[in-house]
Design a protein around this motif. Sequence first.
Motif, short mmCIF file in Angstrom:
data_model
loop_
_atom_site.label_atom_id
_atom_site.label_comp_id
_atom_site.label_asym_id
_atom_site.label_seq_id
_atom_site.Cartn_x
_atom_site.Cartn_y
_atom_site.Cartn_z
N ASP A 109 0.93 -1.38 -0.08
CA ASP A 109 -0.02 -0.13 -0.09
C ASP A 109 0.94 1.28 0.03
O ASP A 109 2.01 1.37 -0.54
N SER A 110 0.44 2.43 0.62
CA SER A 110 1.00 3.38 0.77
C SER A 110 1.51 3.71 2.20
O SER A 110 0.95 3.17 2.96
N THR A 111 2.26 4.80 2.54
CA THR A 111 2.56 5.08 3.89
C THR A 111 1.57 5.50 4.54
O THR A 111 1.21 5.26 5.68
N SER A 112 0.37 6.22 3.97
CA SER A 112 -0.80 6.68 4.57
C SER A 112 -1.59 5.62 5.22
O SER A 112 -2.20 5.49 6.06
N VAL A 113 -1.77 4.39 4.10
CA VAL A 113 -2.75 3.45 4.24
C VAL A 113 -2.05 2.49 5.43
O VAL A 113 -2.69 2.11 6.65
N ASN A 114 -0.67 2.32 5.44
CA ASN A 114 -0.03 1.59 6.40
C ASN A 114 0.08 2.28 7.72
O ASN A 114 -0.05 1.63 8.72
N LEU A 115 0.08 3.55 7.92
CA LEU A 115 -0.11 4.16 9.06
C LEU A 115 -1.21 3.99 9.76
O LEU A 115 -1.38 3.71 10.91
N PHE A 116 -2.44 4.08 8.77
CA PHE A 116 -3.65 3.97 9.57
C PHE A 116 -4.02 2.47 9.96
O PHE A 116 -4.52 2.26 11.24
N LYS A 117 -3.42 1.61 9.31
CA LYS A 117 -3.37 0.00 9.83
C LYS A 117 -2.89 0.01 11.08
O LYS A 117 -3.29 -0.65 12.17
N HIS A 172 -3.44 13.75 9.88
CA HIS A 172 -4.84 13.67 8.90
C HIS A 172 -5.13 12.11 9.29
O HIS A 172 -6.28 12.08 9.50
N ILE A 173 -4.40 11.27 8.85
CA ILE A 173 -4.57 9.86 9.27
C ILE A 173 -4.89 9.75 10.62
O ILE A 173 -5.75 8.62 10.79
N ALA A 174 -4.25 10.12 11.66
CA ALA A 174 -4.36 9.83 13.02
C ALA A 174 -5.70 10.27 13.09
O ALA A 174 -6.63 9.66 14.06
N GLU A 175 -6.22 11.48 12.78
CA GLU A 175 -7.67 12.08 13.00
C GLU A 175 -8.51 11.13 12.62
O GLU A 175 -9.73 10.85 13.04
N GLY A 176 -8.45 10.48 11.39
CA GLY A 176 -9.13 9.22 10.87
C GLY A 176 -9.19 8.01 11.67
O GLY A 176 -10.33 7.38 11.82
N ALA A 177 -7.95 7.83 12.16
CA ALA A 177 -7.93 6.40 12.90
C ALA A 177 -8.80 6.51 14.03
O ALA A 177 -9.50 5.55 14.49
N ALA A 184 5.49 2.82 20.71
CA ALA A 184 6.11 3.79 19.76
C ALA A 184 6.26 3.31 18.26
O ALA A 184 6.72 2.37 17.92
N LEU A 185 5.57 4.39 17.57
CA LEU A 185 5.42 4.41 16.19
C LEU A 185 6.22 5.14 15.41
O LEU A 185 6.03 6.64 15.73
N TRP A 186 7.10 4.79 14.59
CA TRP A 186 8.02 6.02 14.00
C TRP A 186 7.53 5.92 12.40
O TRP A 186 7.37 5.00 11.67
N LEU A 242 6.77 -0.16 16.16
CA LEU A 242 6.00 0.07 14.91
C LEU A 242 6.83 0.90 14.14
O LEU A 242 7.33 2.04 14.60
N ALA A 243 6.70 1.00 12.67
CA ALA A 243 7.20 1.83 11.92
C ALA A 243 6.41 1.77 10.39
O ALA A 243 5.90 0.72 10.12
N VAL A 244 6.42 3.06 9.74
CA VAL A 244 6.31 3.10 8.31
C VAL A 244 7.22 3.69 7.60
O VAL A 244 8.24 4.52 8.17
N GLY A 245 7.38 3.83 6.17
CA GLY A 245 8.23 4.53 5.50
C GLY A 245 7.70 4.44 4.21
O GLY A 245 7.07 3.44 3.68
N CYS A 246 8.16 5.38 3.08
CA CYS A 246 7.82 5.35 1.96
C CYS A 246 8.96 4.83 0.79
O CYS A 246 10.11 4.80 1.49
#
Length: 404
Positions: free
Chosen positions: A93-101, A128-133, A190-192, A212-216
Amino acid sequence: MTRDEARARDAADPLRPYRDRFALPEGVIYLDGNSLGPLPRATANALADMAQRQWGDRLIRSWNEGWIDAPQRIGGKIASLIGAHPDEVIVADSTSVNLFKLLVGALRHDPKRRTIVSETGNFPTDLHIAEGAVDCVPGARLNAVARDNLAEAIDHDTAVTLLTHVHYKTGERYDMTRWTALAHDAGALALWDLSHSVGAIEVDLNGAGADLAVGCGYKYLNGGPGAPAFLFVSRALQDGLASPLSGWMGHAAPFEFADAYTPAPGMTRWLAGTPPMLAMAGLEAGVDLWLDIDRAQVAAKSTALFDMLAAIGAELGLECVSPAIPDERGSHISFRHPEAYALCQALIARGVIGDFRDPDIVRFGLTPLYLGYEDVWRAGEILGEVLATKAYADPEFSKRNAVT
């Protein structure tokens, strides 16, 4: 530094051969900071093979010849760049989708904890993603506070801290070990966000104890525009967290086509839809370029390029807003100027591609693999000319109508 001295440093640079692995346009000094990495030369062949042989000739058989395992395989390669085990990273997916998950998974992990703590001024999409989560978990909330107030905001109600390792605007870097420990001391995860870290600076998720972590994939990993992203979940948490997107590729037995959903073990449960294989091929070509690189040499050259451009900026009277200490920053440098947008556009018109960040920041990426000392010297010379002649005052460069 004189131009001859810059050329001498380029000649002695152990990373200089990597420059030839990129298709860099003639007459352009690419100082994007970093919104899109340049094209690796190997990528064109990889995409052609994907389209002509794997898709064109092998057709559906290619799923059994490497496609189906691509998210895990490429994730394992990225793991070596971020201090993780190969079975802790997956591409999807994308960074945004992974962050939401990951945020929703973290909020559901401990029902007694309901708060995401983050920083005001964080990359806007993360907030923005955190607001949606939080809207997806009853009683959850986002508490975004100024950086100076973060430590006191992490408390008994915090489910997860969401911090960007390297700030997209200033380049300021968090001490990952310290801030992960602060989260753990409060009982939180902790999510980075590593989007401006991976491929730019040393990252050691396991050494820091990160959860946890995400990245593009499209910035320093040079995976191409819109390249797939990645996510990391530490081994200790993999059986206890569940993705809110229960897609069939994350099913324990996707080809049994059962009505009920059973999450796959390990990182596979974080997949959702079918992997975009053309984009995955581009990303893998970019990631492969990194696998034999000495990251200590990258860090040393990043420091040297930063110091060089910082000195030029100081001579020109520009205010540098990026930290001076190497361990406290990423691999881009930002200057403040009241006409930053117009200044950036005037530089682009002269072949120096940096980028603008609202309201008054000009940002320059210092990517050691393809950027040379003479490039920075010449960029500094052009910057000086633009400032001295006030070329940025041209009305053409005052219109905010460009992506950069």
